[in-house]
Design a protein around this motif. Structure first.
Motif, PDB file in Angstrom:
ATOM      1  N   ASP A  48      54.360  81.898  53.339  1.00 38.28           N
ATOM      2  CA  ASP A  48      54.494  80.446  53.251  1.00 38.28           C
ATOM      3  C   ASP A  48      54.014  79.885  51.916  1.00 38.28           C
ATOM      4  OD1 ASP A  48      55.757  79.896  55.578  1.00 38.28           O
ATOM      5  OD2 ASP A  48      53.964  79.317  56.696  1.00 38.28           O
ATOM      6  N   GLN A  49      53.558  80.766  51.033  1.00 33.06           N
ATOM      7  CA  GLN A  49      53.017  80.330  49.741  1.00 33.06           C
ATOM      8  C   GLN A  49      54.121  80.374  48.680  1.00 33.06           C
ATOM      9  OE1 GLN A  49      49.275  80.160  48.756  1.00 33.06           O
ATOM     10  NE2 GLN A  49      50.153  79.165  46.952  1.00 33.06           N
ATOM     11  N   TYR A  50      54.331  79.261  47.996  1.00 33.52           N
ATOM     12  CA  TYR A  50      55.343  79.196  46.946  1.00 33.52           C
ATOM     13  C   TYR A  50      54.704  78.857  45.609  1.00 33.52           C
ATOM     14  CZ  TYR A  50      59.433  79.245  50.011  1.00 33.52           C
ATOM     15  OH  TYR A  50      60.398  79.619  50.896  1.00 33.52           O
ATOM     16  N   ILE A  51      55.295  79.383  44.545  1.00 32.23           N
ATOM     17  CA  ILE A  51      54.980  78.952  43.187  1.00 32.23           C
ATOM     18  C   ILE A  51      56.299  78.573  42.543  1.00 32.23           C
ATOM     19  CG2 ILE A  51      53.976  79.554  40.962  1.00 32.23           C
ATOM     20  CD1 ILE A  51      52.372  81.749  42.406  1.00 32.23           C
ATOM     21  N   ILE A  52      56.383  77.326  42.079  1.00 30.81           N
ATOM     22  CA  ILE A  52      57.594  76.869  41.391  1.00 30.81           C
ATOM     23  C   ILE A  52      57.226  76.518  39.955  1.00 30.81           C
ATOM     24  CG2 ILE A  52      59.470  75.188  41.310  1.00 30.81           C
ATOM     25  CD1 ILE A  52      59.269  74.831  44.293  1.00 30.81           C
ATOM     26  N   LYS A  53      57.820  77.255  39.023  1.00 29.25           N
ATOM     27  CA  LYS A  53      57.582  76.984  37.601  1.00 29.25           C
ATOM     28  C   LYS A  53      58.837  76.367  37.020  1.00 29.25           C
ATOM     29  CE  LYS A  53      54.641  81.042  37.342  1.00 29.25           C
ATOM     30  NZ  LYS A  53      54.678  82.484  37.133  1.00 29.25           N
ATOM     31  N   THR A  54      58.661  75.249  36.338  1.00 32.52           N
ATOM     32  CA  THR A  54      59.754  74.629  35.586  1.00 32.52           C
ATOM     33  C   THR A  54      59.422  74.828  34.120  1.00 32.52           C
ATOM     34  OG1 THR A  54      59.929  72.938  37.315  1.00 32.52           O
ATOM     35  CG2 THR A  54      61.110  72.536  35.253  1.00 32.52           C
ATOM     36  N   THR A  55      60.308  75.491  33.390  1.00 35.41           N
ATOM     37  CA  THR A  55      59.984  75.780  31.997  1.00 35.41           C
ATOM     38  C   THR A  55      61.052  75.216  31.062  1.00 35.41           C
ATOM     39  OG1 THR A  55      61.085  77.939  31.920  1.00 35.41           O
ATOM     40  CG2 THR A  55      58.821  77.910  32.713  1.00 35.41           C
ATOM     41  N   SER A  56      60.616  74.965  29.833  1.00 30.86           N
ATOM     42  CA  SER A  56      61.515  74.484  28.777  1.00 30.86           C
ATOM     43  C   SER A  56      60.838  74.810  27.458  1.00 30.86           C
ATOM     44  CB  SER A  56      61.718  72.966  28.901  1.00 30.86           C
ATOM     45  OG  SER A  56      60.551  72.275  28.480  1.00 30.86           O
ATOM     46  N   ASN A  57      61.536  74.557  26.356  1.00 30.40           N
ATOM     47  CA  ASN A  57      60.873  74.824  25.068  1.00 30.40           C
ATOM     48  C   ASN A  57      60.028  73.642  24.595  1.00 30.40           C
ATOM     49  OD1 ASN A  57      62.853  73.115  24.201  1.00 30.40           O
ATOM     50  ND2 ASN A  57      64.096  74.718  23.246  1.00 30.40           N
ATOM     51  N   PHE A  58      59.848  72.655  25.476  1.00 31.46           N
ATOM     52  CA  PHE A  58      58.998  71.489  25.158  1.00 31.46           C
ATOM     53  C   PHE A  58      57.711  71.516  25.974  1.00 31.46           C
ATOM     54  CE2 PHE A  58      58.324  66.801  26.155  1.00 31.46           C
ATOM     55  CZ  PHE A  58      57.656  66.514  24.977  1.00 31.46           C
ATOM     56  N   ARG A  59      57.851  71.552  27.282  1.00 28.95           N
ATOM     57  CA  ARG A  59      56.701  71.608  28.192  1.00 28.95           C
ATOM     58  C   ARG A  59      57.059  72.462  29.393  1.00 28.95           C
ATOM     59  NH1 ARG A  59      55.126  65.180  28.411  1.00 28.95           N
ATOM     60  NH2 ARG A  59      54.342  65.069  26.280  1.00 28.95           N
ATOM     61  N   ASN A  60      56.018  72.935  30.079  1.00 26.64           N
ATOM     62  CA  ASN A  60      56.193  73.672  31.330  1.00 26.64           C
ATOM     63  C   ASN A  60      55.408  72.955  32.426  1.00 26.64           C
ATOM     64  OD1 ASN A  60      57.568  75.752  29.918  1.00 26.64           O
ATOM     65  ND2 ASN A  60      55.581  76.579  29.311  1.00 26.64           N
ATOM     66  N   TYR A  61      55.853  73.149  33.653  1.00 26.50           N
ATOM     67  CA  TYR A  61      55.134  72.563  34.783  1.00 26.50           C
ATOM     68  C   TYR A  61      55.142  73.557  35.937  1.00 26.50           C
ATOM     69  CZ  TYR A  61      53.615  69.382  38.403  1.00 26.50           C
ATOM     70  OH  TYR A  61      52.899  68.797  39.421  1.00 26.50           O
ATOM     71  N   THR A  62      53.968  73.783  36.521  1.00 28.06           N
ATOM     72  CA  THR A  62      53.864  74.723  37.644  1.00 28.06           C
ATOM     73  C   THR A  62      53.219  74.037  38.827  1.00 28.06           C
ATOM     74  OG1 THR A  62      53.626  76.602  36.149  1.00 28.06           O
ATOM     75  CG2 THR A  62      52.866  76.936  38.390  1.00 28.06           C
ATOM     76  N   VAL A  63      53.780  74.271  39.998  1.00 27.49           N
ATOM     77  CA  VAL A  63      53.158  73.772  41.224  1.00 27.49           C
ATOM     78  C   VAL A  63      53.096  74.936  42.212  1.00 27.49           C
ATOM     79  CG1 VAL A  63      55.321  72.906  42.262  1.00 27.49           C
ATOM     80  CG2 VAL A  63      53.141  71.907  42.948  1.00 27.49           C
ATOM     81  N   SER A  64      51.983  75.035  42.949  1.00 29.15           N
ATOM     82  CA  SER A  64      51.916  76.046  44.004  1.00 29.15           C
ATOM     83  C   SER A  64      51.379  75.405  45.270  1.00 29.15           C
ATOM     84  CB  SER A  64      51.063  77.236  43.575  1.00 29.15           C
ATOM     85  OG  SER A  64      49.741  76.851  43.423  1.00 29.15           O
ATOM     86  N   PHE A  65      51.912  75.859  46.387  1.00 25.27           N
ATOM     87  CA  PHE A  65      51.600  75.190  47.654  1.00 25.27           C
ATOM     88  C   PHE A  65      51.919  76.121  48.805  1.00 25.27           C
ATOM     89  CE2 PHE A  65      55.890  74.275  46.213  1.00 25.27           C
ATOM     90  CZ  PHE A  65      56.648  74.651  47.313  1.00 25.27           C
ATOM     91  N   ARG A  66      51.397  75.744  49.963  1.00 26.90           N
ATOM     92  CA  ARG A  66      51.775  76.372  51.222  1.00 26.90           C
ATOM     93  C   ARG A  66      52.631  75.405  52.019  1.00 26.90           C
ATOM     94  NH1 ARG A  66      49.451  81.149  52.475  1.00 26.90           N
ATOM     95  NH2 ARG A  66      47.637  81.458  51.167  1.00 26.90           N
ATOM     96  N   VAL A  67      53.731  75.884  52.569  1.00 27.13           N
ATOM     97  CA  VAL A  67      54.604  75.034  53.368  1.00 27.13           C
ATOM     98  C   VAL A  67      53.805  74.505  54.563  1.00 27.13           C
ATOM     99  CG1 VAL A  67      56.713  74.946  54.759  1.00 27.13           C
ATOM    100  CG2 VAL A  67      56.658  76.295  52.649  1.00 27.13           C
ATOM    101  N   GLY A  68      53.869  73.189  54.767  1.00 24.85           N
ATOM    102  CA  GLY A  68      53.199  72.571  55.907  1.00 24.85           C
ATOM    103  C   GLY A  68      51.742  72.218  55.660  1.00 24.85           C
TER     104      GLY A  68
END
Ligand code: ECB
Length: 137
Positions: A48-68
């Motif tokens: 249920d644990q997710y890590i979503i990374k959004t990357t670009s050559n300008f900035r990156n953003y990471t979020v991690s969470f457990r569903v629910g």
């Protein structure tokens, strides 16, 4: 069981990021940079644990969470806000509600036609992004 969101995904379309960014209160200068970015999503999952990374050559953003499981999110490098977030499955969609200063804020991810779909929403504005699986996977 919905199709897995995991993998490396490259953006192929991006509709109304401008409206979404205006709703978030992003400055015109940063909006102009952000609109030109080729975004990549890297999604990892363990149970249920997710890590979503959004990357670009300008900035990156990471979020991690457990569903629910509600969590504190700081949108560092985006609009720099503290929100209370909760991610749940709604049918085949992984849906995040981000409670804070902005009304009706959140996002939804799902798989359709082997593509990763994302809707980002804030105060009535919806940005729609589609990603295709990175060829090197
Ligand atoms: C991290 C790359 C984007 C950097 C743009 C920099 C400043 C613009 C500020 C705010 C614009 C808001 C969004 C830009 C588009 C995507 C960033 C991540 C969106 C997001 O919340 O993704 C979720 C769902 O995949 C997971 O964090």
């Amino acid at each position: 069981m919905p199709a897995s969101l995991c993998g490396t995904w490259d953006m192929i379309s991006n509709v109304n990021l401008e409206g979404y960014m205006i709703a978030l209160g992003i400055s015109p200068f940063i909006r102009k940079i952000a609109l030109r970015l080729k975004l990549r999503k890297v999604i990892e999952q363990q149970g249920d644990q997710y890590i979503i990374k959004t990357t670009s050559n300008f900035r990156n953003y990471t979020v991690s969470f457990r569903v629910g499981q509600e969590f504190q999110e700081f949108t560092q490098g985006l609009d720099n806000k503290h929100v209370k977030s909760l991610v749940t499955w709604e049918g085949n969609k992984l849906v995040c509600e981000q409670i804070g200063e902005k009304k009706n804020r959140g996002w939804a991810h799902w798989i359709e036609d082997d593509k990763l779909h994302l809707e980002l929403y804030c105060e009535g504005e919806v940005c729609k992004q589609v990603f295709k699986k990175n060829a090197n996977e």
